[in-house]
Design a protein around this motif. Structure first.
Motif, PDB file in Angstrom:
ATOM      1  N   LEU A 168       0.835  -1.205   0.000  1.00 59.57           N
ATOM      2  CA  LEU A 168       0.000   0.000   0.000  1.00 59.57           C
ATOM      3  C   LEU A 168       0.866   1.249   0.000  1.00 59.57           C
ATOM      4  O   LEU A 168       0.534   2.244  -0.663  1.00 59.57           O
ATOM      5  CB  LEU A 168      -0.921  -0.014   1.223  1.00 59.57           C
ATOM      6  N   ALA A 169       1.984   1.224   0.718  1.00 58.19           N
ATOM      7  CA  ALA A 169       2.891   2.382   0.725  1.00 58.19           C
ATOM      8  C   ALA A 169       3.467   2.614  -0.671  1.00 58.19           C
ATOM      9  O   ALA A 169       3.620   3.754  -1.114  1.00 58.19           O
ATOM     10  CB  ALA A 169       4.009   2.154   1.744  1.00 58.19           C
ATOM     11  N   ARG A 170       3.792   1.523  -1.371  1.00 62.22           N
ATOM     12  CA  ARG A 170       4.292   1.669  -2.743  1.00 62.22           C
ATOM     13  C   ARG A 170       3.213   2.261  -3.656  1.00 62.22           C
ATOM     14  O   ARG A 170       3.517   3.024  -4.579  1.00 62.22           O
ATOM     15  CB  ARG A 170       4.740   0.304  -3.280  1.00 62.22           C
ATOM     16  N   ALA A 171       1.958   1.898  -3.408  1.00 61.71           N
ATOM     17  CA  ALA A 171       0.862   2.461  -4.201  1.00 61.71           C
ATOM     18  C   ALA A 171       0.743   3.959  -3.955  1.00 61.71           C
ATOM     19  O   ALA A 171       0.471   4.738  -4.880  1.00 61.71           O
ATOM     20  CB  ALA A 171      -0.445   1.749  -3.857  1.00 61.71           C
ATOM     21  N   VAL A 172       0.948   4.377  -2.701  1.00 58.00           N
ATOM     22  CA  VAL A 172       0.953   5.815  -2.387  1.00 58.00           C
ATOM     23  C   VAL A 172       2.052   6.509  -3.182  1.00 58.00           C
ATOM     24  O   VAL A 172       1.844   7.565  -3.793  1.00 58.00           O
ATOM     25  CB  VAL A 172       1.153   6.046  -0.875  1.00 58.00           C
ATOM     26  N   ALA A 173       3.245   5.912  -3.185  1.00 54.05           N
ATOM     27  CA  ALA A 173       4.362   6.510  -3.918  1.00 54.05           C
ATOM     28  C   ALA A 173       4.057   6.616  -5.413  1.00 54.05           C
ATOM     29  O   ALA A 173       4.372   7.615  -6.065  1.00 54.05           O
ATOM     30  CB  ALA A 173       5.631   5.683  -3.693  1.00 54.05           C
ATOM     31  N   ALA A 174       3.425   5.579  -5.956  1.00 59.74           N
ATOM     32  CA  ALA A 174       3.126   5.581  -7.390  1.00 59.74           C
ATOM     33  C   ALA A 174       2.154   6.695  -7.767  1.00 59.74           C
ATOM     34  O   ALA A 174       2.347   7.397  -8.764  1.00 59.74           O
ATOM     35  CB  ALA A 174       2.562   4.217  -7.796  1.00 59.74           C
ATOM     36  N   VAL A 175       1.099   6.858  -6.970  1.00 63.87           N
ATOM     37  CA  VAL A 175       0.117   7.882  -7.301  1.00 63.87           C
ATOM     38  C   VAL A 175       0.701   9.282  -7.092  1.00 63.87           C
ATOM     39  O   VAL A 175       0.410  10.222  -7.847  1.00 63.87           O
ATOM     40  CB  VAL A 175      -1.177   7.682  -6.481  1.00 63.87           C
ATOM     41  N   MET A 176       1.550   9.449  -6.084  1.00 68.51           N
ATOM     42  CA  MET A 176       2.193  10.743  -5.874  1.00 68.51           C
ATOM     43  C   MET A 176       3.156  11.074  -7.006  1.00 68.51           C
ATOM     44  O   MET A 176       3.261  12.226  -7.435  1.00 68.51           O
ATOM     45  CB  MET A 176       2.930  10.735  -4.535  1.00 68.51           C
TER      46      MET A 176
END
Length: 541
Positions: A168-176
């Protein structure tokens, strides 16, 4: 507990309040959910309350379901609202987006090659990485993404293992990263293709904060750090907070803004506050000394906690990033008493007595010439004397004193008094002999030692005079074990006690609070005060 919006009796902000079910007490860790709706409007509160209640029920349902496995698709869907929110944050000034570093965004959580931990130069590699600013920035971004993931999970009541938390943290990074690339293009004139209409922050799954705050369906308007202080002051002033407190808090926020390089309150994270604390502890004052840990804790951090706390309670920011940040208390090495010795006092008073005017303002010269002597015989705080007005000295008829007594009135009307209570302090005969009353009567301006600014304010000029007095005193008393201004207050009590003056009279003269309920009854008369001051010995130079 109520199924209707609950209005806070002090702030007027509406909240959702609901008792935590018995089967969830262990997981949630509290007996009640209390979520700010961020509004004082009862009509809007009802709508927000219904939305918040649905979210809360969904969170509890997920908690009861136990651990959940997240697919990559689900992780990206959960954080997708961040894209439109980040675009909306910087739509008008896309080039000002400086938080998310695009050059680092693609390489967060780098994979180490197999056998990496066994390489012969591992220590040197780690040292080089620690010294690389990019490595530190990347770790900050990774921590921010992880905390946002935790906020999403907490809001939805979803429990996952460490692997899915990282997913989920990687998904945050991707969208940012995608949103920040779009902003970079917009800064070059390209149109912003959000892919969906900019969503209201009320639908966001998380707040932009380094710590996982309790999120709520609220709309947060833009908030500048400087504006938060002024908004806090408009309310704090009515509660009796002093102007000096306002100046101290505003100064702390100016330092924070300068350190961060921006004025956006929503972007301030707990990590920022920690870094700011460390920066302040490593900073030096004008005299070259390090800023004390006490100053950082009781001035800088106290200001940030108070203002951010107020802003959070009143719906201006999502949380208080300064909560929990403190400075470890270390035992001070005491090598001497805090008051001036008799010789130090004589040295400083001799310098003041024989001071000749220089290129400084007449008020600054007068402050150096007279304030040390007044402090020596009154025990007053330096600011109480430095802000003195011409009308604050008068002659009073006192029984047993045929010629009356010169009385100095220390009053909040002149500026800042810590206790917010006026008090009268008789002048010592030696001050009269030296010509202090004559000096006061000869001054034509209202203020004796400061020049108010163009708006008539005295807080800034007052601090300037206090600084000049400190610098003046340090020329003659350099021992860091004593304060160049406040040590007069310590010495006054010692001298007064040796002269046999009662403790309650000393407290009345210095403006200290009564130490017991019994001492709060009655008062110390002008005669008792005059008799006490007269008992103080003259200072022989």
């Amino acid at each position: 507990m109520t199924t209707r919006p609950w209005k806070h009796p002090k702030t007027g902000i509406y909240y959702l309040r609901r008792a935590v079910p018995a089967d969830l007490l262990a997981l949630i860790g509290k007996r009640e959910e209390k979520i700010s709706l961020g509004t004082k409007d009862p009509v809007r509160a009802k709508s927000l309350h219904a939305h918040a209640l649905l979210e809360l029920d969904g969170r509890w349902t997920n908690l009861r379901a136990g651990p959940k496995l997240l697919s990559e698709r689900e992780a990206h869907e959960m954080v997708e609202p961040l894209y439109a929110w980040w675009i909306d944050q910087h739509r008008d000034e896309p080039s000002q987006q400086a938080f998310w570093r695009i050059d680092l965004g693609e390489n967060l959580w780098p994979r180490r090659p197999s056998g990496w931990s066994l390489q012969s130069n591992l220590a040197a590699t780690l040292i080089n990485e620690a010294a690389d600013p990019a490595v530190g920035a990347r770790r900050d971004m990774e921590e921010w993404c992880t905390d946002q993931a935790d906020a999403v999970l907490k809001q939805r009541g979803i429990v996952v293992d460490q692997s899915d938390r990282r997913k989920l943290a990687r998904a945050v990074a991707a969208v940012m990263q995608r949103a920040s690339l779009a902003l970079k293009a917009a800064a070059q004139g390209e149109s912003l293709d959000v892919g969906q209409q900019p969503i209201a922050r009320s639908t966001l799954p998380l707040a932009m904060a380094v710590q996982p705050y309790d999120t709520a369906p609220i709309t947060l308007p833009p908030a500048k750090l400087s504006a938060l202080v002024e908004a806090w002051w408009r309310e704090a002033e009515r509660t009796g907070k002093s102007v000096s407190t306002r100046e101290a808090y505003a100064h702390a926020f100016r330092l924070l803004t300068r350190f961060l390089g921006h004025d956006d309150a929503h972007r301030v994270t707990k990590q920022d506050i920690v870094r700011f604390k460390d920066h302040r502890l490593a900073s030096r004052k004008r005299n070259g000394e390090l800023v004390s840990a006490t100053t950082v804790k009781n001035s800088d951090l106290a200001a940030l906690k108070a203002v951010f706390g107020w802003a959070h309670d009143n719906g201006h920011v999502a949380g208080n990033p300064a909560v929990g940040v403190t400075v470890a208390k270390a035992a001070k090495v005491k090598l001497r008493e805090r008051e001036f010795t008799a010789e130090e006092a004589r040295t400083l008073l001799r310098a003041a007595l024989h001071l000749t005017p220089g290129r400084e303002l007449p008020q600054t010269y007068a402050a150096k010439r007279w304030i040390p002597w007044v402090l020596a015989f009154t025990g007053a705080r330096v600011g109480e004397i430095a802000q003195m007005r011409r009308q604050d000295l008068r002659r009073e008829a006192v029984a047993g004193y045929p010629d009356g007594v010169w009385m100095l009135r220390i009053t909040p009307e002149a500026g800042t008094v810590k206790t917010k209570q006026a008090r009268d302090v008789p002048l010592h005969p030696q001050l009269v002999e030296l010509g202090f009353p004559a000096f006061v009567q000869a001054v034509r301006a209202e203020r004796l030692f400061i020049v108010p600014d163009a708006a008539g304010r005295v807080a800034g000029p007052l601090q300037g005079v206090k600084n000049r007095l400190s610098e003046f005193a340090r020329q003659y008393v350099s021992d860091p074990g004593v304060s160049p201004n406040h040590s007069w207050r310590h010495r006054f009590r010692t001298v007064a006690t040796e002269a046999g003056i009662a403790g309650n009279v000393i407290d009345a003269l210095c403006g200290w609070s009564a130490r017991s309920v019994g001492e709060r009854y009655g008062s110390v008369s002008l005669k008792a005060r005059a008799d006490a001051i007269a008992r103080l010995p003259q200072i022989t130079l």
